[in-house]
Design a protein around this motif. Structure first.
Motif, PDB file in Angstrom:
ATOM      1  N   GLY A 195       0.812  -1.206   0.000  1.00 43.11           N
ATOM      2  CA  GLY A 195       0.000   0.000   0.000  1.00 43.11           C
ATOM      3  C   GLY A 195       0.847   1.258   0.000  1.00 43.11           C
ATOM      4  N   GLY A 196       1.895   1.281   0.808  1.00 43.15           N
ATOM      5  CA  GLY A 196       2.783   2.429   0.823  1.00 43.15           C
ATOM      6  C   GLY A 196       3.489   2.628  -0.505  1.00 43.15           C
ATOM      7  N   PHE A 197       3.918   1.519  -1.119  1.00 41.65           N
ATOM      8  CA  PHE A 197       4.638   1.609  -2.387  1.00 41.65           C
ATOM      9  C   PHE A 197       3.765   2.223  -3.472  1.00 41.65           C
ATOM     10  CE2 PHE A 197       6.021  -0.201  -6.466  1.00 41.65           C
ATOM     11  CZ  PHE A 197       7.348   0.215  -6.477  1.00 41.65           C
ATOM     12  N   VAL A 198       2.528   1.743  -3.621  1.00 39.25           N
ATOM     13  CA  VAL A 198       1.678   2.264  -4.693  1.00 39.25           C
ATOM     14  C   VAL A 198       1.217   3.685  -4.399  1.00 39.25           C
ATOM     15  CG1 VAL A 198       0.943   0.020  -5.565  1.00 39.25           C
ATOM     16  CG2 VAL A 198      -0.346   1.084  -3.699  1.00 39.25           C
ATOM     17  N   LEU A 199       1.000   4.024  -3.117  1.00 34.79           N
ATOM     18  CA  LEU A 199       0.652   5.403  -2.791  1.00 34.79           C
ATOM     19  C   LEU A 199       1.833   6.333  -3.064  1.00 34.79           C
ATOM     20  CD1 LEU A 199      -1.459   5.151   0.497  1.00 34.79           C
ATOM     21  CD2 LEU A 199      -2.258   5.699  -1.808  1.00 34.79           C
ATOM     22  N   GLY A 200       3.040   5.867  -2.740  1.00 34.50           N
ATOM     23  CA  GLY A 200       4.212   6.662  -3.054  1.00 34.50           C
ATOM     24  C   GLY A 200       4.370   6.872  -4.543  1.00 34.50           C
ATOM     25  N   TRP A 201       4.065   5.826  -5.316  1.00 36.63           N
ATOM     26  CA  TRP A 201       4.188   5.953  -6.771  1.00 36.63           C
ATOM     27  C   TRP A 201       3.097   6.869  -7.330  1.00 36.63           C
ATOM     28  CZ3 TRP A 201       8.302   2.971  -8.732  1.00 36.63           C
ATOM     29  CH2 TRP A 201       8.645   3.290 -10.051  1.00 36.63           C
ATOM     30  N   ALA A 202       1.904   6.837  -6.752  1.00 38.04           N
ATOM     31  CA  ALA A 202       0.844   7.749  -7.181  1.00 38.04           C
ATOM     32  C   ALA A 202       1.273   9.194  -6.978  1.00 38.04           C
ATOM     33  CB  ALA A 202      -0.441   7.461  -6.409  1.00 38.04           C
ATOM     34  N   LEU A 203       1.853   9.501  -5.818  1.00 43.69           N
ATOM     35  CA  LEU A 203       2.277  10.866  -5.534  1.00 43.69           C
ATOM     36  C   LEU A 203       3.482  11.258  -6.379  1.00 43.69           C
ATOM     37  CD1 LEU A 203       1.944  13.436  -3.946  1.00 43.69           C
ATOM     38  CD2 LEU A 203       3.225  12.402  -2.060  1.00 43.69           C
ATOM     39  N   ALA A 204       4.388  10.319  -6.628  1.00 48.26           N
ATOM     40  CA  ALA A 204       5.559  10.608  -7.454  1.00 48.26           C
ATOM     41  C   ALA A 204       5.196  10.780  -8.923  1.00 48.26           C
ATOM     42  CB  ALA A 204       6.587   9.487  -7.320  1.00 48.26           C
ATOM     43  N   SER A 205       3.972  10.413  -9.274  1.00 45.23           N
ATOM     44  CA  SER A 205       3.521  10.524 -10.662  1.00 45.23           C
ATOM     45  C   SER A 205       2.557  11.682 -10.869  1.00 45.23           C
ATOM     46  CB  SER A 205       2.828   9.221 -11.095  1.00 45.23           C
ATOM     47  OG  SER A 205       3.682   8.119 -10.941  1.00 45.23           O
ATOM     48  N   GLU A 206       1.811  12.040  -9.836  1.00 41.49           N
ATOM     49  CA  GLU A 206       0.784  13.084  -9.953  1.00 41.49           C
ATOM     50  C   GLU A 206       0.692  13.833  -8.629  1.00 41.49           C
ATOM     51  OE1 GLU A 206      -1.689  15.740 -10.940  1.00 41.49           O
ATOM     52  OE2 GLU A 206      -0.940  14.358 -12.462  1.00 41.49           O
ATOM     53  N   TYR A 207       1.203  15.070  -8.638  1.00 38.36           N
ATOM     54  CA  TYR A 207       1.263  15.832  -7.392  1.00 38.36           C
ATOM     55  C   TYR A 207      -0.120  16.152  -6.827  1.00 38.36           C
ATOM     56  CZ  TYR A 207       6.192  16.556  -8.568  1.00 38.36           C
ATOM     57  OH  TYR A 207       7.517  16.364  -8.878  1.00 38.36           O
ATOM     58  N   THR A 208      -1.119  16.277  -7.684  1.00 42.64           N
ATOM     59  CA  THR A 208      -2.468  16.583  -7.187  1.00 42.64           C
ATOM     60  C   THR A 208      -3.081  15.409  -6.440  1.00 42.64           C
ATOM     61  OG1 THR A 208      -3.483  15.942  -9.305  1.00 42.64           O
ATOM     62  CG2 THR A 208      -2.914  18.267  -9.011  1.00 42.64           C
ATOM     63  N   ALA A 209      -2.411  14.263  -6.437  1.00 41.81           N
ATOM     64  CA  ALA A 209      -2.878  13.130  -5.636  1.00 41.81           C
ATOM     65  C   ALA A 209      -2.438  13.245  -4.183  1.00 41.81           C
ATOM     66  CB  ALA A 209      -2.351  11.821  -6.224  1.00 41.81           C
ATOM     67  N   PRO A 267      -7.686  11.583  -8.849  1.00 43.57           N
ATOM     68  CA  PRO A 267      -7.204  10.793  -7.703  1.00 43.57           C
ATOM     69  C   PRO A 267      -8.268  10.444  -6.677  1.00 43.57           C
ATOM     70  CG  PRO A 267      -5.639  12.533  -8.225  1.00 43.57           C
ATOM     71  CD  PRO A 267      -6.864  12.792  -9.061  1.00 43.57           C
ATOM     72  N   MET A 268      -9.358  11.206  -6.616  1.00 47.40           N
ATOM     73  CA  MET A 268     -10.379  10.932  -5.601  1.00 47.40           C
ATOM     74  C   MET A 268     -11.358   9.848  -6.032  1.00 47.40           C
ATOM     75  SD  MET A 268     -13.018  14.140  -5.910  1.00 47.40           S
ATOM     76  CE  MET A 268     -14.448  14.051  -7.006  1.00 47.40           C
ATOM     77  N   LEU A 269     -11.326   9.455  -7.301  1.00 50.32           N
ATOM     78  CA  LEU A 269     -12.348   8.548  -7.822  1.00 50.32           C
ATOM     79  C   LEU A 269     -12.451   7.223  -7.064  1.00 50.32           C
ATOM     80  CD1 LEU A 269     -12.083   9.086 -11.690  1.00 50.32           C
ATOM     81  CD2 LEU A 269     -13.802   9.975 -10.108  1.00 50.32           C
ATOM     82  N   PRO A 270     -11.344   6.530  -6.746  1.00 55.96           N
ATOM     83  CA  PRO A 270     -11.501   5.252  -6.034  1.00 55.96           C
ATOM     84  C   PRO A 270     -12.247   5.372  -4.712  1.00 55.96           C
ATOM     85  CG  PRO A 270      -9.287   5.438  -6.922  1.00 55.96           C
ATOM     86  CD  PRO A 270      -9.938   6.775  -7.106  1.00 55.96           C
ATOM     87  N   LEU A 271     -12.177   6.537  -4.074  1.00 53.58           N
ATOM     88  CA  LEU A 271     -12.858   6.714  -2.802  1.00 53.58           C
ATOM     89  C   LEU A 271     -14.377   6.806  -2.959  1.00 53.58           C
ATOM     90  CD1 LEU A 271     -10.474   9.255  -1.034  1.00 53.58           C
ATOM     91  CD2 LEU A 271     -10.409   6.755  -1.038  1.00 53.58           C
ATOM     92  N   LEU A 272     -14.838   7.041  -4.172  1.00 59.52           N
ATOM     93  CA  LEU A 272     -16.274   7.118  -4.422  1.00 59.52           C
ATOM     94  C   LEU A 272     -16.875   5.760  -4.772  1.00 59.52           C
ATOM     95  CD1 LEU A 272     -16.441  10.402  -6.560  1.00 59.52           C
ATOM     96  CD2 LEU A 272     -16.857  10.140  -4.105  1.00 59.52           C
ATOM     97  N   ALA A 273     -16.037   4.739  -4.895  1.00 58.93           N
ATOM     98  CA  ALA A 273     -16.520   3.434  -5.351  1.00 58.93           C
ATOM     99  C   ALA A 273     -17.537   2.832  -4.387  1.00 58.93           C
ATOM    100  CB  ALA A 273     -15.350   2.476  -5.553  1.00 58.93           C
TER     101      ALA A 273
END
Length: 465
Positions: free
Chosen positions: A196-210, A353-359
């Protein structure tokens, strides 16, 4: 489902002519592979999304997307070299971009879809989980953004994986042993936190608005289990180090971002990289306008408003995660008034970035109104597929891309690049029909296959709750 989604994301491609955001990343990959350098001096004229420092131009984008796509891009360059086609030719740009998207964004986004389905299946019947997953990944941002070198489908996929990995209870590691055995036991015990930390880190390293969603998810999901923060942080560290490493390589310091040296848009140096105070009109446009409105282009997301009522009856943690964080993302992004359409793109990409939270709220809404919800999901998929298959890069000046761009292009038989038309040589409408049939047929097959599982599911009762 994984193979189905990979094909869905790889069949189409937007090319390299229309999106300065995607071109900025492609410029960097071309410079690295062709010239073995990190500046884009030879290519910067292609895009306005660039930084200028020390007499050189650089891509101003977060480095994670390029780092992920570079191996596939390099493979594409070897394919071109094998058939004696220059990488920097028009055809070389197209093929290398296509291969890079399919070999990176499509795979991670598809893994995100699988993770979302697996996570939702714990809460709702499997067919409901399937419909919602299809809505989010085929009827919203991930599909169009996976067909060009954007970071947003990658961010959605990573955040969906993190939600599956971290939304669980994990006790403290009390394993015995010493040395290597103890380390292995600790890693095994915290494997979900590390992932979980790895993919969240990669999300932030790819898109700052995340960043807001990433930090908020960690805070809420680890609420009361702070011992899990250490493995999450450890997992996030490697991808997060890409940010200061890239800044150091470009700017000579790890303590600044290339956005601070933006060469084309001086307003990016104001506020928090052009984000200022929230603006109600911009917020309305991000949600409801025909140009970029989230609910206009993905109307099934309105189900989340229904599902939030069910969240009110549950614990505060879920209200914060699935309601407050998305609202906060909209409020913050509404402060980017100067360029709220965010360039030639489909929908409000900074809300992705907020879309998965609406699932989960959407799944609850679908359970409450199954027939209406199903219609909204199918309509959203049809709308997004039409837009992606014609042109997923509508210009800012087009107030209603659906009626002024996508439908006219469809009627003229003008489509985005596709495997059917540009690889197999099928007529344009036939290629589109093959893609539509694949999406519909694959979804129907998965639906039927899950039917028996849903009948035996403990969630099958009380569906109308």
């Amino acid at each position: 489902m994984f193979v189905y989604m990979v094909i869905a994301f790889s069949y189409l491609n937007q090319g390299v002519e229309r999106s300065p955001t995607a071109i900025s990343r492609l410029d960097l990959m071309h410079a690295i592979v062709s010239e073995r350098r990190i500046n884009i001096d030879s290519y910067h004229h292609n895009t306005g999304d660039k930084a200028y420092h020390g007499g050189h131009y650089y891509s101003d984008k977060a480095p994670g997307t390029v780092a992920l796509a570079l191996p596939a891009f390099y493979f594409g360059s070897l394919m071109l070299k094998a058939v004696d086609i220059p990488l920097d030719s028009d055809f070389g740009w197209l093929i290398s971009s296509w291969v890079a998207c399919a070999g990176s964004l499509a795979i991670v986004t598809a893994l995100g879809a699988v993770a979302m389905f697996a996570w939702l299946k714990k809460r709702v019947p499997p067919q409901t989980a399937l419909l919602i997953t299809a809505g989010f990944f085929l009827g919203a941002a991930p599909l169009p953004y996976a067909t060009m070198m954007f970071s947003h489908s990658l961010a959605v996929g990573c955040i969906a994986i993190a939600l599956w990995a971290l939304d669980r209870q994990t006790g403290r590691c009390e394993g015995a042993g010493v040395g290597l055995a103890k380390i292995k036991g600790w890693v095994r015990h915290h494997r979900y936190e590390l992932l979980g930390g790895f993919v969240l880190g990669w999300a932030l390293a790819s898109e700052y608005t995340a960043g807001l969603i990433v930090v908020g998810m960690i805070a809420v999901l680890l609420w009361g289990q702070w011992w899990r923060l250490w493995p999450v942080g450890l997992g996030a560290l490697p991808p997060l180090l890409l940010i200061p490493a890239y800044s150091w390589a470009c700017l000579g310091t790890p303590f600044a971002l290339p956005y601070s040296y933006q060469a084309s848009f001086p307003v990016m140096k104001e506020g928090l990289y052009a984000i200022k105070w929230p603006d109600a009109e911009t917020g309305f446009n991000l949600l409801f306008s025909a140009a970029r409105g989230l609910f206009f282009w993905s109307p099934f997301l309105l189900l989340s408003l229904v599902g939030c009522f069910r969240l009110f009856r549950q614990d505060l943690r879920e209200m914060l995660l699935y309601y407050f964080l998305p609202v906060l993302q909209v409020v913050v992004i509404s402060g980017r008034v100067w360029d709220w359409p965010a360039g030639p793109t489909l929908g409000p990409r900074y809300l992705a970035p907020m879309l998965p939270l609406l699932a989960l709220p959407c799944a609850y809404g679908l359970l409450r109104f199954p027939k209406l919800g199903t219609v909204l999901v199918v309509y959203s998929i049809a709308l997004t597929v039409l837009a992606t298959a014609t042109d997923a890069c509508p210009a800012n000046k087009i107030n209603n891309p659906l009626t002024h761009l996508h439908i006219p292009l469809f009627l003229k038989g003008q489509f985005s690049y596709s495997i059917g038309e540009h690889v197999l040589g099928l007529p344009p409408y036939v290629s589109f029909a093959v893609y539509a049939a694949f999406l519909a047929g694959g979804l129907w097959w998965l639906w039927r296959r899950l039917g028996r599982e849903g009948e035996a599911s403990p969630h099958a009762e009380g569906v109308k709750e």
